[in-house]
Design an enzyme around this catalytic site. Structure first.
Site, PDB file in Angstrom:
ATOM      1  N   HIS A 126      -3.042   7.052   2.349  1.00  0.00           N
ATOM      2  CA  HIS A 126      -3.539   5.738   1.935  1.00  0.00           C
ATOM      3  C   HIS A 126      -4.870   5.501   2.659  1.00  0.00           C
ATOM      4  O   HIS A 126      -4.986   5.742   3.866  1.00  0.00           O
ATOM      5  CB  HIS A 126      -2.512   4.681   2.301  1.00  0.00           C
ATOM      6  CG  HIS A 126      -3.035   3.287   2.199  1.00  0.00           C
ATOM      7  ND1 HIS A 126      -3.740   2.860   1.097  1.00  0.00           N
ATOM      8  CD2 HIS A 126      -2.995   2.236   3.065  1.00  0.00           C
ATOM      9  CE1 HIS A 126      -4.097   1.604   1.283  1.00  0.00           C
ATOM     10  NE2 HIS A 126      -3.666   1.204   2.461  1.00  0.00           N
ATOM     11  N   ASN A 137     -10.201  -0.243   0.950  1.00  0.00           N
ATOM     12  CA  ASN A 137      -8.750  -0.135   0.804  1.00  0.00           C
ATOM     13  C   ASN A 137      -8.352  -0.687  -0.577  1.00  0.00           C
ATOM     14  O   ASN A 137      -8.437  -1.898  -0.803  1.00  0.00           O
ATOM     15  CB  ASN A 137      -8.103  -0.942   1.943  1.00  0.00           C
ATOM     16  CG  ASN A 137      -6.585  -0.909   1.905  1.00  0.00           C
ATOM     17  OD1 ASN A 137      -5.989  -0.586   0.882  1.00  0.00           O
ATOM     18  ND2 ASN A 137      -5.966  -1.262   3.009  1.00  0.00           N
ATOM     19  N   CYS A 184       0.825  -1.226   0.000  1.00  0.00           N
ATOM     20  CA  CYS A 184       0.000   0.000   0.000  1.00  0.00           C
ATOM     21  C   CYS A 184       0.855   1.271   0.000  1.00  0.00           C
ATOM     22  O   CYS A 184       0.332   2.367  -0.167  1.00  0.00           O
ATOM     23  CB  CYS A 184      -0.945  -0.007   1.193  1.00  0.00           C
ATOM     24  SG  CYS A 184      -1.943  -1.494   1.256  1.00  0.00           S
TER      25      CYS A 184
HETATM   26  N1  COA Z   1     -17.678  -8.581  11.174  1.00  0.00           N
HETATM   27  C1  COA Z   1     -18.098  -8.849  12.412  1.00  0.00           C
HETATM   28  N2  COA Z   1     -17.254  -9.227  13.391  1.00  0.00           N
HETATM   29  C2  COA Z   1     -15.948  -9.319  13.079  1.00  0.00           C
HETATM   30  C3  COA Z   1     -15.454  -9.077  11.788  1.00  0.00           C
HETATM   31  C4  COA Z   1     -16.373  -8.686  10.817  1.00  0.00           C
HETATM   32  N3  COA Z   1     -16.023  -8.411   9.550  1.00  0.00           N
HETATM   33  N4  COA Z   1     -14.135  -9.251  11.780  1.00  0.00           N
HETATM   34  C5  COA Z   1     -13.765  -9.604  13.020  1.00  0.00           C
HETATM   35  N5  COA Z   1     -14.871  -9.663  13.812  1.00  0.00           N
HETATM   36  C6  COA Z   1     -14.968 -10.005  15.211  1.00  0.00           C
HETATM   37  C7  COA Z   1     -13.813 -10.851  15.669  1.00  0.00           C
HETATM   38  O1  COA Z   1     -14.044 -12.221  15.407  1.00  0.00           O
HETATM   39  C8  COA Z   1     -13.771 -10.529  17.142  1.00  0.00           C
HETATM   40  O2  COA Z   1     -14.765 -11.286  17.760  1.00  0.00           O
HETATM   41  P1  COA Z   1     -14.494 -11.944  19.209  1.00  0.00           P
HETATM   42  O3  COA Z   1     -14.220 -10.782  20.121  1.00  0.00           O
HETATM   43  O4  COA Z   1     -15.766 -12.665  19.495  1.00  0.00           O
HETATM   44  O5  COA Z   1     -13.291 -12.821  19.017  1.00  0.00           O
HETATM   45  C9  COA Z   1     -14.183  -9.084  17.205  1.00  0.00           C
HETATM   46  O6  COA Z   1     -14.864  -8.818  15.984  1.00  0.00           O
HETATM   47  C10 COA Z   1     -13.007  -8.148  17.338  1.00  0.00           C
HETATM   48  O7  COA Z   1     -12.020  -8.528  16.381  1.00  0.00           O
HETATM   49  P2  COA Z   1     -10.709  -7.719  16.196  1.00  0.00           P
HETATM   50  O8  COA Z   1      -9.904  -8.322  15.096  1.00  0.00           O
HETATM   51  O9  COA Z   1     -10.052  -7.499  17.532  1.00  0.00           O
HETATM   52  O10 COA Z   1     -11.320  -6.320  15.700  1.00  0.00           O
HETATM   53  P3  COA Z   1     -10.634  -4.929  15.612  1.00  0.00           P
HETATM   54  O11 COA Z   1     -11.367  -3.979  16.453  1.00  0.00           O
HETATM   55  O12 COA Z   1      -9.143  -5.022  15.743  1.00  0.00           O
HETATM   56  O13 COA Z   1     -10.902  -4.557  14.084  1.00  0.00           O
HETATM   57  C11 COA Z   1      -9.832  -4.509  11.953  1.00  0.00           C
HETATM   58  C12 COA Z   1     -10.403  -5.387  13.049  1.00  0.00           C
HETATM   59  C13 COA Z   1      -9.321  -5.408  10.850  1.00  0.00           C
HETATM   60  C14 COA Z   1     -10.945  -3.624  11.424  1.00  0.00           C
HETATM   61  C15 COA Z   1      -8.697  -3.652  12.575  1.00  0.00           C
HETATM   62  O14 COA Z   1      -7.787  -4.454  13.249  1.00  0.00           O
HETATM   63  C16 COA Z   1      -7.962  -2.882  11.529  1.00  0.00           C
HETATM   64  O15 COA Z   1      -8.508  -2.022  10.886  1.00  0.00           O
HETATM   65  N6  COA Z   1      -6.645  -3.148  11.358  1.00  0.00           N
HETATM   66  C17 COA Z   1      -5.850  -2.500  10.353  1.00  0.00           C
HETATM   67  C18 COA Z   1      -6.063  -3.223   9.062  1.00  0.00           C
HETATM   68  C19 COA Z   1      -5.579  -2.490   7.883  1.00  0.00           C
HETATM   69  O16 COA Z   1      -5.900  -1.333   7.703  1.00  0.00           O
HETATM   70  N7  COA Z   1      -4.828  -3.190   7.039  1.00  0.00           N
HETATM   71  C20 COA Z   1      -4.342  -2.702   5.826  1.00  0.00           C
HETATM   72  C21 COA Z   1      -3.200  -1.814   6.032  1.00  0.00           C
HETATM   73  S1  COA Z   1      -2.590  -1.348   4.507  1.00  0.00           S
END
Ligand code: COA
Length: 400
Positions: free
Chosen positions: A263, A293, A128
């Protein structure tokens, strides 16, 4: 282009040559996938996705679309704005994590389709951050005096490498392309500074394996995987640091920056960066709600929409910041301003570009036919030789 900026002492180019963005264009698939559509594929819902990421919908490429076709369309639009002929392009760089092939490069395909017969082309892999890396490479080539004109493209079909059973990743990404034309000028401004960084120690946090990678059962694994929470922490740390570094290098101050075009990964990452930089969130361009994204394509797509929305003016200072797999991150500061002669698209230019695309299509077809014919003759020639030798032998036998 007189400026009224408070702290206007940007670092001058050592060669007296500057690299300006003189054209911009974007192309996204028509097919929209909303969060509700996503909920019919994996267990998720609009409320969860929007509150965690800011995303409402993304574009998904049709079977006929690819990274190269999207990149080609974006490049055509950028050439239109710049009013530049394909034959005047010296270099094409495509930043992508989803190239058509490992080789030939997507840039080579686009070079051929444009009819950019004097251009070199290569793909650049920095996830990215790729677009900022590629723009820096092209700008350095221009500022050194070795080339005049470059087309820099960020293009992705992320939908082809997503694991559609992993709700932690598939909800985040979309497809699209953006492109800019970069041109040499003696007018001060353009790309002023870049900061490129990498930390391969985080390689396993965000990855798309190649088709050489197999799981324990020997099956090919070619799907993206990500440790979301770690990537989130990394992104919120580096965005603010690297923008500050790029601003320092450019010889200006943070308050001079009119618009940050980051980004588009996640709205919460942008909110955190705005807090840390003590900059209003409305000085960040964001369209993550409509495209998700799009990896290397997100900055040029956001740039195009910022121009369209009238958010960028002559002499404005912009900052680009990319971050992602590698881990990699990159920031850049530039001063916007399209040098005068480039500003109007001429009808003649338009017609000559169309002609170049048509001729390129025909040249491509004719070359394919020529190669097929030559292969056909290569295949029958050994037999022809054998028949000829046999015939001679019979004739000689008869004589004898
Ligand atoms: N819909 C519903 N629930 C979801 C889900 C979805 N799409 N994805 C994950 N969950 C659930 C998980 O299973 C977890 O459930 P649990 O507590 O029962 O285990 C809960 O939501 C929290 O998951 P978690 O991964 O801790 O969520 P988060 O608050 O960290 O958000 C992202 C996840 C991916 C949105 C976040 O980590 C993020 O944005 N990270 C950066 C990613 C990014 O930008 N990458 C590209 C960079 S170039």
């Amino acid at each position: 282009m007189a400026s009224n900026k408070k702290h206007l002492t940007p670092t001058p180019s050592a060669t007296g040559i500057y690299a300006h963005i003189v054209g911009w264009g974007m192309a996204v698939p028509e097919n929209i996938m909303t969060n509700d559509d996503m909920a019919s594929i994996v267990e998720t819902n609009d409320e969860w996705i929007h509150s965690r990421t800011g995303i409402r919908e993304r574009r998904i490429a049709s079977e006929k679309e690819s990274t190269a076709t999207l990149g080609y369309r974006a490049a055509q639009r950028a050439l239109e704005v710049a009013d530049i002929l394909p034959v005047d392009i010296d270099l094409i760089i495509v930043a992508t994590s989803t190239p058509e092939h490992i080789f030939p490069s997507t840039a080579s395909l686009i070079q051929d389709w444009l009819g950019a017969s004097k251009a070199g082309g290569f793909d650049l892999s920095a996830a990215c951050s790729g677009f900022v890396y590629a723009l820096n490479m092209a700008a350095q080539s221009i500022k050194s005096g070795s080339i005049q004109t470059a087309v820099v493209i960020g293009a992705e079909t992320m939908s082809r490498v997503l694991d559609w059973q992993d709700r932690g990743t598939c909800i985040l990404f979309g497809d699209g392309a953006g492109a800019v034309v970069l041109r040499a000028s003696t007018q001060q401004g353009g790309i002023l500074s870049s900061v490129l960084r990498s930390d391969g120690g985080g390689a396993d946090l965000l990855c798309i394996p190649t088709n050489n990678v197999r799981d324990l059962n020997g099956h090919k694994v070619q799907k993206m995987f990500m440790v979301g929470s770690e990537v989130f922490k990394f992104a919120t740390r580096v965005v603010n640091q690297s923008i500050r570094e790029a601003v320092d290098l450019a010889g200006i101050q943070l308050e001079d920056i009119d618009l940050i075009v980051p980004h588009q990964a996640n709205m919460r990452i942008l909110q955190s960066a705005a807090r840390k930089l003590k900059i209003d969130l409305d000085r960040f361009m964001s369209n993550v709600d409509r495209y998700g994204n799009t990896s290397a394509a997100s900055i040029p797509i956001a740039l195009c929409e910022a121009v369209e929305q009238g958010r960028i003016h002559d002499n404005d200072y912009l900052a680009f910041v990319g971050f992602g797999g590698g881990l990699s991150w990159a920031s850049m500061v530039l001063q916007w301003g399209v040098p005068e002669p480039e500003q109007h698209t001429t009808r003649l230019g338009q017609q000559r570009r169309q002609l170049s695309y048509t001729l390129a299509r025909w040249r491509n077809r004719i070359n394919k036919v020529r190669r097929n014919v030559s292969q056909f003759f290569n295949r029958i020639r050994p037999n022809a030789g054998r028949i000829f030798r046999l015939q001679r032998k019979i004739e000689q036998d008869e004589i004898l």
